[in-house]
Design a protein around this motif. Sequence first.
Motif, PDB file in Angstrom:
ATOM      1  N   ILE A 107      51.026  68.930  23.211  1.00 34.35           N
ATOM      2  CA  ILE A 107      52.637  68.904  22.536  1.00 34.35           C
ATOM      3  C   ILE A 107      52.122  67.035  20.784  1.00 34.35           C
ATOM      4  CG2 ILE A 107      54.120  68.199  24.071  1.00 34.35           C
ATOM      5  CD1 ILE A 107      55.240  70.755  22.707  1.00 34.35           C
ATOM      6  N   LEU A 108      51.754  66.362  21.625  1.00 37.33           N
ATOM      7  CA  LEU A 108      52.228  65.440  20.680  1.00 37.33           C
ATOM      8  C   LEU A 108      51.801  65.430  19.512  1.00 37.33           C
ATOM      9  CD1 LEU A 108      51.321  62.568  23.790  1.00 37.33           C
ATOM     10  CD2 LEU A 108      53.115  63.543  22.951  1.00 37.33           C
ATOM     11  N   PRO A 109      50.088  65.917  19.264  1.00 37.56           N
ATOM     12  CA  PRO A 109      49.351  66.614  17.787  1.00 37.56           C
ATOM     13  C   PRO A 109      51.088  67.474  17.173  1.00 37.56           C
ATOM     14  CG  PRO A 109      47.812  65.768  19.899  1.00 37.56           C
ATOM     15  CD  PRO A 109      48.896  66.265  20.672  1.00 37.56           C
ATOM     16  N   ALA A 110      50.761  68.340  17.972  1.00 40.66           N
ATOM     17  CA  ALA A 110      51.752  69.354  17.264  1.00 40.66           C
ATOM     18  C   ALA A 110      52.792  68.881  16.726  1.00 40.66           C
ATOM     19  CB  ALA A 110      52.170  69.824  18.293  1.00 40.66           C
ATOM     20  N   LEU A 111      53.199  68.141  17.457  1.00 38.71           N
ATOM     21  CA  LEU A 111      55.178  67.316  16.525  1.00 38.71           C
ATOM     22  C   LEU A 111      55.432  66.531  16.371  1.00 38.71           C
ATOM     23  CD1 LEU A 111      57.022  69.115  20.052  1.00 38.71           C
ATOM     24  CD2 LEU A 111      56.554  70.091  18.110  1.00 38.71           C
ATOM     25  N   GLY A 148      45.829  51.445  26.857  1.00 40.94           N
ATOM     26  CA  GLY A 148      46.658  52.753  27.250  1.00 40.94           C
ATOM     27  C   GLY A 148      47.053  53.127  25.373  1.00 40.94           C
ATOM     28  N   SER A 149      47.798  52.866  24.965  1.00 41.49           N
ATOM     29  CA  SER A 149      48.327  53.465  23.945  1.00 41.49           C
ATOM     30  C   SER A 149      47.680  53.249  22.501  1.00 41.49           C
ATOM     31  CB  SER A 149      49.432  52.014  23.111  1.00 41.49           C
ATOM     32  OG  SER A 149      50.714  51.923  24.297  1.00 41.49           O
ATOM     33  N   ALA A 150      46.664  52.175  22.528  1.00 40.53           N
ATOM     34  CA  ALA A 150      45.223  52.009  21.803  1.00 40.53           C
ATOM     35  C   ALA A 150      44.537  53.554  21.573  1.00 40.53           C
ATOM     36  CB  ALA A 150      44.388  51.225  21.218  1.00 40.53           C
ATOM     37  N   VAL A 151      44.329  54.044  22.910  1.00 36.15           N
ATOM     38  CA  VAL A 151      43.278  54.931  23.029  1.00 36.15           C
ATOM     39  C   VAL A 151      44.199  56.242  23.219  1.00 36.15           C
ATOM     40  CG1 VAL A 151      41.546  56.219  25.064  1.00 36.15           C
ATOM     41  CG2 VAL A 151      41.664  53.834  24.899  1.00 36.15           C
ATOM     42  N   MET A 152      44.754  56.716  23.538  1.00 33.15           N
ATOM     43  CA  MET A 152      46.200  57.898  23.467  1.00 33.15           C
ATOM     44  C   MET A 152      46.141  57.680  22.004  1.00 33.15           C
ATOM     45  SD  MET A 152      47.185  59.772  24.952  1.00 33.15           S
ATOM     46  CE  MET A 152      46.979  61.149  24.538  1.00 33.15           C
ATOM     47  N   SER A 153      46.272  56.546  21.158  1.00 36.63           N
ATOM     48  CA  SER A 153      46.289  57.150  19.236  1.00 36.63           C
ATOM     49  C   SER A 153      45.497  57.420  19.083  1.00 36.63           C
ATOM     50  CB  SER A 153      47.123  55.348  18.923  1.00 36.63           C
ATOM     51  OG  SER A 153      48.432  55.428  19.188  1.00 36.63           O
ATOM     52  N   LEU A 154      44.469  56.769  19.412  1.00 33.07           N
ATOM     53  CA  LEU A 154      43.669  57.792  18.938  1.00 33.07           C
ATOM     54  C   LEU A 154      43.246  58.863  19.150  1.00 33.07           C
ATOM     55  CD1 LEU A 154      40.131  55.484  18.466  1.00 33.07           C
ATOM     56  CD2 LEU A 154      39.900  57.346  19.258  1.00 33.07           C
ATOM     57  N   MET A 155      43.166  59.221  20.349  1.00 32.10           N
ATOM     58  CA  MET A 155      43.148  60.849  20.820  1.00 32.10           C
ATOM     59  C   MET A 155      44.094  61.788  19.848  1.00 32.10           C
ATOM     60  SD  MET A 155      42.689  59.751  24.587  1.00 32.10           S
ATOM     61  CE  MET A 155      43.128  61.533  25.255  1.00 32.10           C
ATOM     62  N   VAL A 156      45.217  61.069  19.548  1.00 31.34           N
ATOM     63  CA  VAL A 156      46.576  62.185  19.255  1.00 31.34           C
ATOM     64  C   VAL A 156      45.757  62.263  17.637  1.00 31.34           C
ATOM     65  CG1 VAL A 156      48.576  62.625  18.652  1.00 31.34           C
ATOM     66  CG2 VAL A 156      47.983  62.156  20.666  1.00 31.34           C
ATOM     67  N   GLY A 157      45.656  61.111  16.702  1.00 31.51           N
ATOM     68  CA  GLY A 157      45.010  61.017  15.871  1.00 31.51           C
ATOM     69  C   GLY A 157      44.058  62.513  15.321  1.00 31.51           C
ATOM     70  N   THR A 158      43.153  61.842  15.727  1.00 28.60           N
ATOM     71  CA  THR A 158      41.464  62.210  16.169  1.00 28.60           C
ATOM     72  C   THR A 158      41.998  63.514  16.186  1.00 28.60           C
ATOM     73  OG1 THR A 158      39.656  60.709  16.999  1.00 28.60           O
ATOM     74  CG2 THR A 158      39.702  62.746  17.018  1.00 28.60           C
ATOM     75  N   ILE A 159      42.845  64.812  16.907  1.00 32.82           N
ATOM     76  CA  ILE A 159      42.825  65.573  16.883  1.00 32.82           C
ATOM     77  C   ILE A 159      43.281  66.369  16.282  1.00 32.82           C
ATOM     78  CG2 ILE A 159      44.329  67.175  18.204  1.00 32.82           C
ATOM     79  CD1 ILE A 159      41.854  67.431  20.038  1.00 32.82           C
ATOM     80  N   GLN A 173      32.287  66.159  13.757  1.00 31.66           N
ATOM     81  CA  GLN A 173      32.345  65.151  13.340  1.00 31.66           C
ATOM     82  C   GLN A 173      33.598  63.966  13.868  1.00 31.66           C
ATOM     83  OE1 GLN A 173      30.839  65.058   9.628  1.00 31.66           O
ATOM     84  NE2 GLN A 173      29.446  65.809   9.878  1.00 31.66           N
ATOM     85  N   LEU A 174      34.664  64.635  13.650  1.00 33.29           N
ATOM     86  CA  LEU A 174      36.003  63.303  13.727  1.00 33.29           C
ATOM     87  C   LEU A 174      36.114  63.494  14.995  1.00 33.29           C
ATOM     88  CD1 LEU A 174      38.368  65.454  10.597  1.00 33.29           C
ATOM     89  CD2 LEU A 174      37.321  62.559  10.917  1.00 33.29           C
ATOM     90  N   LEU A 175      36.008  65.097  15.989  1.00 29.95           N
ATOM     91  CA  LEU A 175      35.447  65.086  17.333  1.00 29.95           C
ATOM     92  C   LEU A 175      34.473  63.682  18.357  1.00 29.95           C
ATOM     93  CD1 LEU A 175      36.812  68.312  18.139  1.00 29.95           C
ATOM     94  CD2 LEU A 175      38.484  66.379  17.990  1.00 29.95           C
ATOM     95  N   THR A 176      33.550  63.581  17.341  1.00 27.88           N
ATOM     96  CA  THR A 176      32.405  62.726  17.858  1.00 27.88           C
ATOM     97  C   THR A 176      33.221  61.870  17.902  1.00 27.88           C
ATOM     98  OG1 THR A 176      30.705  64.728  17.895  1.00 27.88           O
ATOM     99  CG2 THR A 176      30.016  62.321  18.264  1.00 27.88           C
ATOM    100  N   ALA A 177      32.697  60.863  16.515  1.00 28.14           N
ATOM    101  CA  ALA A 177      33.644  59.923  16.095  1.00 28.14           C
ATOM    102  C   ALA A 177      34.495  59.244  17.097  1.00 28.14           C
ATOM    103  CB  ALA A 177      34.274  59.941  14.898  1.00 28.14           C
ATOM    104  N   GLY A 178      35.885  59.857  17.275  1.00 31.19           N
ATOM    105  CA  GLY A 178      37.246  59.562  18.158  1.00 31.19           C
ATOM    106  C   GLY A 178      36.400  59.745  19.762  1.00 31.19           C
ATOM    107  N   LYS A 179      35.787  60.248  20.184  1.00 30.87           N
ATOM    108  CA  LYS A 179      35.290  60.491  21.238  1.00 30.87           C
ATOM    109  C   LYS A 179      34.566  58.878  21.844  1.00 30.87           C
ATOM    110  CE  LYS A 179      34.286  65.273  22.962  1.00 30.87           C
ATOM    111  NZ  LYS A 179      33.018  66.448  22.829  1.00 30.87           N
ATOM    112  N   GLN A 180      33.894  58.631  20.446  1.00 23.84           N
ATOM    113  CA  GLN A 180      32.973  57.297  20.912  1.00 23.84           C
ATOM    114  C   GLN A 180      34.061  56.551  20.778  1.00 23.84           C
ATOM    115  OE1 GLN A 180      30.246  58.078  17.299  1.00 23.84           O
ATOM    116  NE2 GLN A 180      28.290  58.954  18.645  1.00 23.84           N
ATOM    117  N   ASN A 181      35.072  56.003  20.106  1.00 23.38           N
ATOM    118  CA  ASN A 181      35.490  54.963  19.504  1.00 23.38           C
ATOM    119  C   ASN A 181      37.040  54.577  20.839  1.00 23.38           C
ATOM    120  OD1 ASN A 181      34.887  53.481  17.109  1.00 23.38           O
ATOM    121  ND2 ASN A 181      35.079  55.854  16.346  1.00 23.38           N
ATOM    122  N   ALA A 182      36.945  55.695  21.267  1.00 23.35           N
ATOM    123  CA  ALA A 182      38.438  55.834  22.524  1.00 23.35           C
ATOM    124  C   ALA A 182      37.190  54.948  23.972  1.00 23.35           C
ATOM    125  CB  ALA A 182      38.400  58.126  22.773  1.00 23.35           C
TER     126      ALA A 182
END
Length: 193
Positions: A107-111, A148-159, A173-182
């Motif tokens: 729900i984080l990306p949605a809200l 952990g905040s940085a990883v979570m931020s990157l994941m939510v932003g990517t989604i 491509q965004l999903l792939t880049a997000g995975k690699q960077n997380a």
Amino acid sequence: MPYPEGHKLKVRGRIIESAAKAFRTNGIREISVPVIMKGAGLTHGGFYSHFDNKEQLVLETCQYAISDTIALLQKAADQAGEEAKIEAVIDFYLSPYHRDQKELGCILPALSAEIPLSSEEVGQVFTQELQRMIDFISDLAQIDPAAGSAVMSLMVGTIVLARSVSDSKLSDQLLTAGKQNAKGLLGIARASN
């Protein structure tokens, strides 16, 4: 004839599940109480015997939805080997399935964009639930909360971005880049411990 024991609690749960799907898909402001009740297979009139107002439902739905997401991510982690648990969580979170199944996703990306426009109480609960997700990621990855905040931020932003673009190739491509960077952030965080 009286309802069986636990009936009211089950109905309340159906309303929260319906709200979680609706809020994940369309946000808070675009969804009315009648739509939520219809999604639960109920009439609008019964809403107020379970909740004082829509805001109370939003508060409880945020808590429910984060618990649901953590359980889903924990399941992905449990299916991975001990060393690969957090990687499995990142892979699941940043998967086409999670991107495409908004009604079942985090729900984080949605809200996130709506929360600053909501009440202070909704903002506080959202903050607590975000912290719970950060703690889950940090504990699972065995990294400090800042990482952990940085990883979570990157994941939510990517989604958010992967769901926002109309080009499916760019979304992937965004999903792939997000995975690699997380995963790269994990490596940096673990190396600094």
